[in-house]
Design an enzyme around this catalytic site. Structure first.
Site, PDB file in Angstrom:
ATOM      1  CG  ASN A  79      -1.746   1.212   1.399  1.00  0.00           C
ATOM      2  OD1 ASN A  79      -1.826   2.039   0.489  1.00  0.00           O
ATOM      3  ND2 ASN A  79      -2.388   1.354   2.557  1.00  0.00           N
TER       4      ASN A  79
ATOM      5  CE  LYS B 147      -0.347   3.331   4.773  1.00  0.00           C
ATOM      6  NZ  LYS B 147      -0.266   3.497   6.228  1.00  0.00           N
TER       7      LYS B 147
ATOM      8  CG  HIS C  36      -5.929   2.005   5.251  1.00  0.00           C
ATOM      9  ND1 HIS C  36      -5.541   2.927   6.192  1.00  0.00           N
ATOM     10  CD2 HIS C  36      -4.899   1.139   5.122  1.00  0.00           C
ATOM     11  CE1 HIS C  36      -4.313   2.626   6.602  1.00  0.00           C
ATOM     12  NE2 HIS C  36      -3.902   1.541   5.971  1.00  0.00           N
TER      13      HIS C  36
ATOM     14  CD  GLU D 104      -3.665  -2.449   7.639  1.00  0.00           C
ATOM     15  OE1 GLU D 104      -2.544  -2.653   7.194  1.00  0.00           O
ATOM     16  OE2 GLU D 104      -4.323  -1.423   7.387  1.00  0.00           O
TER      17      GLU D 104
END
Ligand code: PGA
Length: 227
Positions: free
Chosen positions: A9, A11, A98, A153
């Protein structure tokens, strides 16, 4: 043998020249990935999707592409949104929910479920991030037979340098499977080339979601190798 998912990821990082540099380094390491064993997925910013897709095809890398978000609407008058049909041109996967989106962009459980249904509609595999069992219980759109993935997560572990213990992550992955069925569950939060194996060797954990450490091509190469 269970298949291990390794998801990068990126981001909100990297320009095209920086992504170019990442692929130059990654290609020079000549990694061979056995697709039966490992599914490697890179999730770059929307602006990089065409470039990343093209780089992978050009270098014949066994890597697939994911987006980091999806519009909860179809095409139309939704300024600033990127819809499933547009994402499908480049990607096979999409990250949804997320914790950064839940917290900083106020994404609700309802919106996350809408986004999951849009992913299914456009034949994208959703990788839905949860930080608690309560969030996992909200994934009503997750039932059925389509391919779908959850990433556990814990908030304290994201970007902190302090990962969860493999034992606790394994326990949580097992609890998530009890709620949602036998789906792949990944662990994410401060995964590096040093600790990746401790997670991927756990029986309930089917892979890892990596933020910071995936930005460095050499480190990501080591993560894929060690996973
Ligand atoms: P991190 O991020 O690997 O930098 O901790 C993980 C994530 O946010 O998905």
């Amino acid at each position: 043998m269970k298949k291990t998912f390794i998801v990068a990821n990126w981001k909100s990082n990297k320009t095209i020249p920086q992504a170019e540099e990442w692929f130059r380094t990654f290609n020079s390491l000549q990694l061979t990935i056995n697709k039966e064993e490992k599914e490697v997925i890179i999730c770059p910013s929307f602006t990089l999707l065409p470039f990343v897709k093209e780089s992978i095809v050009k270098s014949q890398l066994s890597i697939v592409v994911g987006a980091q978000n999806i519009s909860s609407f179809d095409e139309g008058a939704y300024t600033g949104e990127i819809n499933g049909k547009q994402i499908r041109e480049f990607a096979d996967y999409v990250l949804i929910g997320h914790s950064e989106r839940r917290k900083k962009f106020s994404e609700s459980e309802e919106m996350i479920n809408l986004k999951i249904s849009k992913a299914f509609e456009y034949d994208l595999t959703p990788i839905v991030c949860v930080s608690s069992l309560k969030q996992a219980k909200f994934l009503q759109e997750f039932k059925g037979n389509a391919q779908r993935i959850v990433a556990y997560e814990p908030l304290f572990a994201i970007g902190s340098g302090t990962a969860d213990t493999p034992e606790n992550a394994n326990q949580m992955a097992g609890n998530i499977k009890d709620i949602l069925g036998e789906i792949p569950v990944l662990y994410g939060g401060s995964v590096t080339s040093k600790n990746v194996k401790e997670f991927t060797q756990m029986p309930n954990i089917n892979g890892v979601l990596i933020g910071g450490a995936s930005l460095d091509a050499k480190e990501f190469y080591a993560i894929v190798q060690n996973a």
